[in-house]
Design an enzyme around this catalytic site. Structure first.
Site, short mmCIF file in Angstrom:
data_model
loop_
_atom_site.label_atom_id
_atom_site.label_comp_id
_atom_site.label_asym_id
_atom_site.label_seq_id
_atom_site.Cartn_x
_atom_site.Cartn_y
_atom_site.Cartn_z
CG ASN A 1 -10.62 6.74 9.18
OD1 ASN A 1 -10.66 7.57 10.46
ND2 ASN A 1 -11.22 6.24 9.11
CB ALA B 1 -4.68 4.25 6.14
CG ASN C 1 -3.82 6.04 2.76
OD1 ASN C 1 -5.07 4.96 2.05
ND2 ASN C 1 -2.82 5.42 3.34
CD GLU C 2 -3.39 8.93 5.95
OE1 GLU C 2 -2.50 8.94 5.46
OE2 GLU C 2 -3.97 8.16 6.32
CG ASP D 1 -1.49 -1.36 1.30
OD1 ASP D 1 -2.32 -2.00 0.15
OD2 ASP D 1 -1.73 -1.83 2.31
N GLY D 2 1.98 1.34 0.60
CA GLY D 2 2.88 2.06 0.89
C GLY D 2 3.98 2.82 -0.64
CB SER E 1 -4.61 3.79 14.21
OG SER E 1 -3.96 2.54 13.14
P1 NAP Z 1 3.45 2.70 5.83
O1 NAP Z 1 4.30 1.91 6.38
O2 NAP Z 1 4.19 2.75 4.34
O3 NAP Z 1 2.27 2.09 5.71
C1 NAP Z 1 1.89 1.61 7.91
C2 NAP Z 1 1.11 0.48 7.35
O4 NAP Z 1 0.22 1.20 6.64
C3 NAP Z 1 1.86 -0.24 6.33
O5 NAP Z 1 1.33 -1.38 7.01
C4 NAP Z 1 0.87 -0.68 5.20
O6 NAP Z 1 0.75 -0.74 4.66
C5 NAP Z 1 -0.90 0.24 5.28
N1 NAP Z 1 -1.92 1.02 4.79
C6 NAP Z 1 -1.39 2.15 3.59
N2 NAP Z 1 -2.32 2.12 3.67
C7 NAP Z 1 -3.34 1.84 3.97
C8 NAP Z 1 -4.64 1.39 3.66
N3 NAP Z 1 -4.93 2.51 2.86
N4 NAP Z 1 -5.33 0.41 4.02
C9 NAP Z 1 -4.72 -0.68 4.98
N5 NAP Z 1 -3.75 -0.58 5.07
C10 NAP Z 1 -2.66 1.05 4.74
O7 NAP Z 1 3.83 4.40 6.10
P2 NAP Z 1 3.68 5.69 6.09
O8 NAP Z 1 4.78 5.42 4.69
O9 NAP Z 1 4.33 7.15 7.02
O10 NAP Z 1 2.48 6.90 5.79
C11 NAP Z 1 1.43 6.28 4.76
C12 NAP Z 1 0.25 5.77 5.61
O11 NAP Z 1 0.58 4.51 7.08
C13 NAP Z 1 -0.82 6.93 5.86
O12 NAP Z 1 -1.52 7.61 4.40
C14 NAP Z 1 -1.05 6.17 6.73
O13 NAP Z 1 -2.96 6.01 7.33
C15 NAP Z 1 -0.58 5.33 6.97
N6 NAP Z 1 0.03 5.38 8.43
C16 NAP Z 1 -0.60 4.44 9.98
C17 NAP Z 1 -0.27 5.28 11.18
C18 NAP Z 1 -1.28 4.26 12.73
O14 NAP Z 1 -2.38 3.98 11.75
N7 NAP Z 1 -0.88 4.77 13.48
C19 NAP Z 1 0.16 5.43 12.10
C20 NAP Z 1 1.39 6.40 10.34
C21 NAP Z 1 0.93 5.94 9.22
P3 NAP Z 1 2.22 -1.55 3.53
O15 NAP Z 1 2.49 -2.57 4.38
O16 NAP Z 1 1.42 -2.98 2.12
O17 NAP Z 1 2.65 -0.65 2.44
MN MN Z 2 5.03 0.75 3.72
#
Ligand code: NAP
Ligand code: MN
Length: 260
Positions: free
Chosen positions: A163, A161, A121-122, A46-47, A165
């Site tokens: 949201n 994503a 995503n957001e 997804d990233g 959490s």
């Molecule tokens: P990232 O490591 O690329 O993403 C964090 C995790 O979220 C990864 O396991 C990723 O899957 C998964 N993910 C991303 N989009 C998703 C979706 N639409 N539905 C379900 N899972 C999803 O982290 P990053 O590069 O910092 O940020 C990219 C995205 O990660 C942000 O847009 C945010 O939504 C999410 N994120 C979430 C949190 C949290 O939940 N606390 C914190 C930071 C970021 P893959 O392993 O397949 O890439």
């Molecule tokens: Mn990722």
């Protein structure tokens, strides 16, 4: 959809799988076109899709995305790395089912300039240094004054994503809407905001106003900018949607079950 390009996660495994897919697609009669592709094949998770979307954000009206999973989650991908031959067979013989996803847009205003960003995503206004106060307007009408760490706006796609959490609802595909979710809102006698995720029409405009966003960040997907000096952030929908091309029938329930 014969012209393609590839985006991969950057690790050795994804790079190897990426070049295998490239060779097999060319052998199957597809044409690699890095300038004007119709199909973006993302290899990773997804990233990787987020990176690919941002790379092609200006071309979203005429490109389609399909994903091969080599990453940790791969919620959005339709095939795993050991299904490459099935993928080549499907893409050569089947008609794609197109699924559109809403893209969010934020307009950030300060005294001298305006900046527009996009997200799949957001979009979050987040301040972990000090309590962020901001007035929230919906379609130019005052809604509430929020105090806390910040606010997250997502569409249906991003509902699983960040949201998710922070206690936001997971939205099924087919429901096209916006969701505003609080990040650590303060709720007591002197400060009070809705305190629950708010579901809005997809054409809603949400505005965050404050004279001081010092130390706050505007986070959009994997990217961010510093909001020091800005006083208004206006979130709405982008005019272009992102389009998935599905060549197999993976249900949303299968995706959700694999998520947790
Ligand atoms: P990232 O490591 O690329 O993403 C964090 C995790 O979220 C990864 O396991 C990723 O899957 C998964 N993910 C991303 N989009 C998703 C979706 N639409 N539905 C379900 N899972 C999803 O982290 P990053 O590069 O910092 O940020 C990219 C995205 O990660 C942000 O847009 C945010 O939504 C999410 N994120 C979430 C949190 C949290 O939940 N606390 C914190 C930071 C970021 P893959 O392993 O397949 O890439
Ligand atoms: Mn990722």
């Amino acid at each position: 959809m014969r012209k393609f390009t590839l985006v991969n996660r950057g690790d050795e495994n994804s790079q190897r799988i990426c070049s295998e897919i490239k060779d097999k697609l060319i052998r199957a009669g597809f044409v690699m076109d890095q300038e004007n592709p119709e199909l973006i094949v993302y290899v990773g998770g997804d990233g990787t899709l987020l990176h690919a979307m941002h790379e092609w954000v200006d071309d979203l009206d005429h490109v389609y995305f399909t994903g091969i999973h080599t990453g940790t989650l791969g919620f959005s991908t339709d095939y795993t790395a050991d299904e490459i031959d099935v993928f080549i067979e499907d893409i050569s013989t089947k008609k794609a089912v197109i699924e559109e996803k809403r893209i969010l847009q934020a307009n950030c205003v300060n005294d001298t300039k305006e900046l527009t960003i996009h997200a799949l995503n957001e979009i979050r206004v987040e301040n972990i240094v000090k309590t962020q106060e901001m007035d929230v307007y919906i379609n130019d009408s005052y809604f509430e004054t929020f105090r806390g760490n910040g606010m997250c706006i997502s569409g249906q796609y991003g509902s699983t994503a960040y949201n998710r959490s922070i206690g936001g609802a997971v939205i099924y595909p087919g429901l096209d809407l916006l969701q505003m979710t609080e990040i650590s809102g303060i709720h007591h006698r002197h400060a009070r905001s809705l305190g629950a995720p708010l579901i809005l029409n997809p054409d809603a405009k949400i505005t965050f106003n404050h004279d001081d966003f010092a130390h706050a960040l505007l986070c959009f997907d994997h990217l961010h900018i510093h909001l020091d000096g800005y006083h208004q952030i206006e979130v709405s929908s982008y005019s272009k949607t992102m389009k998935f091309a599905h060549f197999n029938k993976k249900t949303h329930l299968e995706r959700l079950n694999a998520l947790f």
